[in-house]
Every structure is written in structure tokens, then in C-alpha cells.
Design a protein around this motif. Structure first.
Motif, short mmCIF file in Angstrom:
data_model
loop_
_atom_site.label_atom_id
_atom_site.label_comp_id
_atom_site.label_asym_id
_atom_site.label_seq_id
_atom_site.Cartn_x
_atom_site.Cartn_y
_atom_site.Cartn_z
N ILE A 91 0.86 -1.17 0.00
CA ILE A 91 0.00 0.00 0.00
C ILE A 91 0.90 1.23 0.00
N ASP A 92 0.66 2.12 -0.95
CA ASP A 92 1.51 3.30 -1.11
C ASP A 92 0.85 4.52 -0.48
N LYS A 93 0.64 4.46 0.83
CA LYS A 93 -0.03 5.53 1.56
C LYS A 93 0.64 5.71 2.91
N ILE A 94 0.41 6.89 3.51
CA ILE A 94 0.86 7.13 4.88
C ILE A 94 -0.28 6.71 5.80
N ILE A 95 0.05 5.83 6.75
CA ILE A 95 -0.94 5.31 7.69
C ILE A 95 -0.70 5.98 9.04
N GLY A 96 -1.72 6.66 9.55
CA GLY A 96 -1.59 7.37 10.81
C GLY A 96 -2.45 6.75 11.90
N PHE A 97 -1.97 6.84 13.10
CA PHE A 97 -2.72 6.37 14.27
C PHE A 97 -2.76 7.48 15.30
N ILE A 98 -3.95 7.89 15.67
CA ILE A 98 -4.12 8.76 16.82
C ILE A 98 -4.63 7.85 17.92
N GLY A 99 -3.78 7.61 18.88
CA GLY A 99 -4.06 6.64 19.94
C GLY A 99 -3.24 5.39 19.67
N ALA A 100 -2.43 5.03 20.64
CA ALA A 100 -1.55 3.87 20.46
C ALA A 100 -1.50 3.03 21.73
N GLY A 101 -2.68 2.82 22.32
CA GLY A 101 -2.78 1.94 23.48
C GLY A 101 -2.71 0.50 23.03
N ASN A 102 -3.35 -0.39 23.77
CA ASN A 102 -3.28 -1.82 23.45
C ASN A 102 -3.76 -2.13 22.04
N MET A 103 -4.94 -1.63 21.67
CA MET A 103 -5.48 -1.95 20.35
C MET A 103 -4.69 -1.27 19.25
N LEU A 163 -8.44 6.38 14.09
CA LEU A 163 -8.77 7.00 15.37
C LEU A 163 -8.91 5.86 16.37
N ALA A 164 -7.84 5.63 17.10
CA ALA A 164 -7.77 4.49 18.03
C ALA A 164 -7.81 4.97 19.47
N VAL A 165 -8.64 5.97 19.70
CA VAL A 165 -8.81 6.49 21.05
C VAL A 165 -10.14 5.98 21.61
N LYS A 166 -10.27 6.03 22.90
CA LYS A 166 -11.51 5.59 23.54
C LYS A 166 -12.65 6.52 23.13
N PRO A 167 -13.88 5.99 23.06
CA PRO A 167 -15.02 6.80 22.61
C PRO A 167 -15.19 8.11 23.38
N ASN A 168 -14.87 8.12 24.66
CA ASN A 168 -15.06 9.35 25.44
C ASN A 168 -14.04 10.43 25.08
N LYS A 169 -13.03 10.12 24.27
CA LYS A 169 -12.03 11.10 23.83
C LYS A 169 -12.37 11.74 22.48
N PHE A 170 -13.40 11.22 21.80
CA PHE A 170 -13.75 11.74 20.47
C PHE A 170 -14.12 13.21 20.52
N ASP A 171 -14.87 13.63 21.52
CA ASP A 171 -15.29 15.02 21.61
C ASP A 171 -14.10 15.96 21.80
N GLU A 172 -13.00 15.45 22.25
CA GLU A 172 -11.77 16.23 22.40
C GLU A 172 -10.92 16.16 21.14
N VAL A 173 -10.76 14.96 20.58
CA VAL A 173 -9.83 14.74 19.47
C VAL A 173 -10.37 15.25 18.13
N ILE A 174 -11.62 14.99 17.82
CA ILE A 174 -12.14 15.37 16.50
C ILE A 174 -12.09 16.88 16.26
N PRO A 175 -12.54 17.71 17.21
CA PRO A 175 -12.40 19.16 16.96
C PRO A 175 -10.93 19.60 16.81
N GLN A 176 -10.05 18.91 17.50
CA GLN A 176 -8.63 19.22 17.44
C GLN A 176 -8.04 18.95 16.05
N ILE A 177 -8.50 17.88 15.39
CA ILE A 177 -7.90 17.46 14.12
C ILE A 177 -8.72 17.79 12.89
N SER A 178 -10.01 18.12 13.03
CA SER A 178 -10.90 18.22 11.88
C SER A 178 -10.39 19.16 10.78
N SER A 179 -9.80 20.28 11.14
CA SER A 179 -9.29 21.19 10.11
C SER A 179 -7.93 20.76 9.56
#
Length: 172
Positions: A2-14, A70-86
Motif C-alpha cells: 500500500i503506497d499511503k501514509i498510515i496514521g494512528f491517533i491513539g496507540a494503546g493496546n489496540m 482513530l484508536a482512542v476511547k469513545p469518550n475522547k472523540f469530543d476532544e480529538v475530532i475538533p482538534q484534528i478536523s481542520s
């Protein structure tokens, strides 16, 4: 490959398990993976284990990724999505592994390509069974790439979103 950049926000167990499977599959090179986490210790462990790029900046990961997990816990979405959306690149495929979060795109304030996924803990040993559903903006080729990434740490099936809550119940 795959010729793409793969990003992970959240790097806990999963997130770490998924990164490990992708690295070991050789679908991408380690230089094509970037991850962020809230802890420098987590990032140091990831960097030393997998030799991938790491950062404390979610925005940097969003700006660089072609496929963004987006590999963060569901309760972090309200914090992370506004931070990254733009910062999310045009054409980026966003993959959410948060239980209970639908593939509605209104959180981003613009049309985005979304994949909702439910991997399970056997991903830690390469034996996950992941369910995937997509919104209408994801092309068949993009879905094929995302599914290949999930198959690198187990198996995956594409389902309709109406079945996702049942998958979550069984996986839990």
C-alpha cells in the motif's frame, strides 16, 4: 503493498496491536506509519519496538495521513475530532475503532471518508475478527486497502452499519 501514509491517533493496546500487525505484514514500510499518543513513554515504546515515526501532536498525524486510524476511547472523540478536523487531508480515509460511535460525518464539518471498525483483542496475537462498515464517500479501492490493513492482524468482514451494535455486543 500500500503506497499511503498510515496514521494512528491513539496507540494503546489496540492501536499498538494493529500497528504491530501492519508492520509485520510488510503491507507498508515502517517509514509510512506515524502515531501519536498522550504519553511520551507510550511513543518511546512504539518507536523502539516498530521503528515508526511518533509524535505527541495529533494534528501532525492528521495532516500527514492518507488513512487515519482513530484508536482512542469513545469518550475522547469530543476532544480529538475538533482538534484534528481542520487538519485532515482532503481524500483521507478516517477509520474509527470506537465502539458506539456511528459513521456520521457531521463531527468534521465537511464531507469525509469514514470507516467504522470493530476489531477485537485477539489482534494482539494476529487473530482478530474485525467488522467494518463504510460511508458512501469511501471508494471500493479505498475499502480494499483498509480491509488489507485489518487482515494483517486477523480477518475482517464488511457489514452494514445496522449490524455494528450486535458485533460490539458479541465482541465485548
Amino acid at each position: 503493498m500500500i503506497d499511503k501514509i498510515i496514521g494512528f491517533i491513539g496507540a494503546g493496546n489496540m492501536g499498538s496491536a494493529m500497528i504491530g500487525g501492519i508492520v509485520h505484514s510488510e503491507l507498508v514500510t515502517t517509514s509510512q506509519i506515524i502515531a501519536s499518543a498522550h504519553s511520551a513513554a507510550t511513543l518511546e515504546k512504539l518507536q523502539s519496538t516498530y521503528s515508526i515515526e511518533t509524535t505527541l501532536s495529533n494534528e501532525t498525524v492528521a495532516e500527514r495521513s492518507d488513512i487515519l486510524f482513530l484508536a482512542v476511547k469513545p469518550n475522547k472523540f469530543d476532544e480529538v475530532i475538533p482538534q484534528i478536523s481542520s487538519h485532515v487531508k482532503s481524500g483521507c480515509v478516517i477509520v474509527s475503532i470506537a465502539a458506539g460511535k456511528t459513521i456520521a460525518e457531521d463531527s468534521f464539518g465537511k464531507p469525509v471518508k469514514l470507516v467504522r471498525a470493530m476489531p477485537n483483542t485477539p489482534a494482539l496475537v494476529g487473530e482478530a475478527m474485525s467488522a467494518l462498515c463504510v460511508n458512501q464517500n469511501v471508494t471500493p479501492e479505498e475499502l480494499k486497502e483498509v480491509q488489507a490493513l485489518f487482515n494483517s492482524f486477523g480477518k475482517s468482514e464488511v457489514i452494514s452499519e445496522s449490524l455494528m451494535d450486535a458485533v460490539i455486543g458479541v465482541s465485548g
